[in-house]
Scaffold this active site. Sequence first.
Site, PDB file in Angstrom:
ATOM      1  N   ASP A  43      -9.424   8.038  -4.447  1.00  0.00           N
ATOM      2  CA  ASP A  43      -8.599   7.436  -3.403  1.00  0.00           C
ATOM      3  C   ASP A  43      -8.220   8.525  -2.396  1.00  0.00           C
ATOM      4  O   ASP A  43      -7.305   9.310  -2.621  1.00  0.00           O
ATOM      5  CB  ASP A  43      -7.354   6.821  -4.046  1.00  0.00           C
ATOM      6  CG  ASP A  43      -6.420   6.170  -3.036  1.00  0.00           C
ATOM      7  OD1 ASP A  43      -6.586   6.413  -1.831  1.00  0.00           O
ATOM      8  OD2 ASP A  43      -5.516   5.429  -3.465  1.00  0.00           O
ATOM      9  N   TYR A  62      -0.297   5.804  -6.332  1.00  0.00           N
ATOM     10  CA  TYR A  62      -0.180   4.707  -5.363  1.00  0.00           C
ATOM     11  C   TYR A  62      -1.558   4.371  -4.814  1.00  0.00           C
ATOM     12  O   TYR A  62      -2.255   5.251  -4.279  1.00  0.00           O
ATOM     13  CB  TYR A  62       0.746   5.072  -4.200  1.00  0.00           C
ATOM     14  CG  TYR A  62       0.992   3.894  -3.280  1.00  0.00           C
ATOM     15  CD1 TYR A  62       2.037   3.012  -3.525  1.00  0.00           C
ATOM     16  CD2 TYR A  62       0.152   3.639  -2.202  1.00  0.00           C
ATOM     17  CE1 TYR A  62       2.243   1.907  -2.706  1.00  0.00           C
ATOM     18  CE2 TYR A  62       0.345   2.544  -1.389  1.00  0.00           C
ATOM     19  CZ  TYR A  62       1.398   1.675  -1.636  1.00  0.00           C
ATOM     20  OH  TYR A  62       1.591   0.578  -0.839  1.00  0.00           O
ATOM     21  N   LYS A  70      -4.792   8.630   1.749  1.00  0.00           N
ATOM     22  CA  LYS A  70      -3.695   9.390   2.351  1.00  0.00           C
ATOM     23  C   LYS A  70      -3.992  10.874   2.487  1.00  0.00           C
ATOM     24  O   LYS A  70      -3.538  11.525   3.430  1.00  0.00           O
ATOM     25  CB  LYS A  70      -2.435   9.191   1.518  1.00  0.00           C
ATOM     26  CG  LYS A  70      -1.153   9.590   2.216  1.00  0.00           C
ATOM     27  CD  LYS A  70       0.049   9.155   1.400  1.00  0.00           C
ATOM     28  CE  LYS A  70       1.345   9.536   2.100  1.00  0.00           C
ATOM     29  NZ  LYS A  70       2.527   9.155   1.300  1.00  0.00           N
ATOM     30  N   GLY A  86      -5.772   0.841   3.311  1.00  0.00           N
ATOM     31  CA  GLY A  86      -6.161   1.404   2.028  1.00  0.00           C
ATOM     32  C   GLY A  86      -5.938   0.450   0.886  1.00  0.00           C
ATOM     33  O   GLY A  86      -6.682   0.462  -0.105  1.00  0.00           O
ATOM     34  N   THR A 118     -11.279 -11.983   7.952  1.00  0.00           N
ATOM     35  CA  THR A 118     -11.936 -12.462   9.169  1.00  0.00           C
ATOM     36  C   THR A 118     -12.150 -11.370  10.199  1.00  0.00           C
ATOM     37  O   THR A 118     -13.221 -11.277  10.822  1.00  0.00           O
ATOM     38  CB  THR A 118     -11.112 -13.603   9.797  1.00  0.00           C
ATOM     39  OG1 THR A 118     -10.964 -14.649   8.844  1.00  0.00           O
ATOM     40  CG2 THR A 118     -11.789 -14.144  11.041  1.00  0.00           C
TER      41      THR A 118
END
Length: 442
Positions: A236, A136, A239, A109, A293
Amino acid sequence: MSDLYQRDLAAIAGVEKLRFFPLAVIEGEGCWLVEAGGRRLLDLSGTWTASGLGHGHPAVAEAVTRAVARPPGAGALSSAFPDSVGLAEELLAIVPGGGERRVYLGHAGSDANDVALRACRRAGGRRRVLAFRHGYHGGLGVALGASGVHVDAGAPADPDTSFLHYPDPLRPHNGDAETVVAAALAEAEIELSAGDAACLIVEPILSDGGLVVPPDGFLAALHELCVRHGVPLICDEVKMGLGRPGLLHAFQHDGVVPDLVTFGKALGGGLPLSAAVGPAEILDSPPASALLTTAGNPVCAAAGRAVLRTLVAERLPEAAASAGARLLAGLRQIAAGSGPGGPDAAERIGDVRGRGLAIGVDLVTGTGSLQRDPALARKVVYRAWQLGAVVYYVGGNVLEVTPPLVITESEVDRAVAILGEAIADAVHGKVTDEEVAAYAGW
């Protein structure tokens, strides 16, 4: 203390540890963890919600086994893979939104939020981020500097981030629970009116800041403000999303369709995986500006697809709503003095709140007080571990009860019994200051 935990102390860097008791586990299944030595623990954290489907869900295990056997490379940086493309397509299908959209795939996240914030800055030509106090959003980059929890702990705030008050009905920042939403929205209106905001990022439930559930309608009104001022709203869901609040997405509680949505934790079924879903005009350019990557690697992407399928096939949002109602009722019985722990537990609970399987038990210094009791919280989670459950606290004093979505009724009842006993035992001094001294927690 187990030998495994002692080895951990000698080998693993402290900068990545958030420890509440000497937990050393060797395996897990469903809602249960097994410590070194064989003791079984009821997991009421779900690894901070990352193990949303529980531990070792067969659908995830099968998908990962298939993907790891003959992987078409190790990341989507310079090529397309069936599972990375398929995961992105499936996220676009389940996340509401219009127009041409894209999906960023990452590892956590933290990077999903960081990319979303930076992309909004680039796309709009504005730098200021609006975030909320005690929120957060991640542990790196702009996401770290926009996380009130980190700033509260002494990390430098992002210089171009402004922090707003989150509406807390229990401890309103303006001193009035009846007008706390209006006060929070008025503050947001002032900041948005300045005309220099790149975006506003918000958690639908303020999780690490104390499991604060905003009053109904807050998110919808906030979204309306953002639309009026032409500022993208980032929700967000890292969570609190993906079934946990009793709906597939937490923002659906207020009927909102955010501009961007970020995911993490539960999306990977225990593997590192995150995503940001949003407009192509924000997430498409400049190319190669957010490089990892192994992002979109076939193993994690396959796990993510299995998670999304399982959420729908097993109706886990509905299951979370049902189990959450039972858990909330049981915890409120403790708070009322009629549950496990009796009056001694009840007098130290200031509030029990939540949606679905995202529940907070607010521990206070005494009956009628709203003064937070962090010392009690440290001892309660330690005692719960001794009694056979894993639970942590957030916001200094709030037990964060977020078990896997597959928790059964009998496991819910066991959770209530352990938590009630743990609170009462901590009140009675069955955990000493010396026992918890080594476990700093937050």
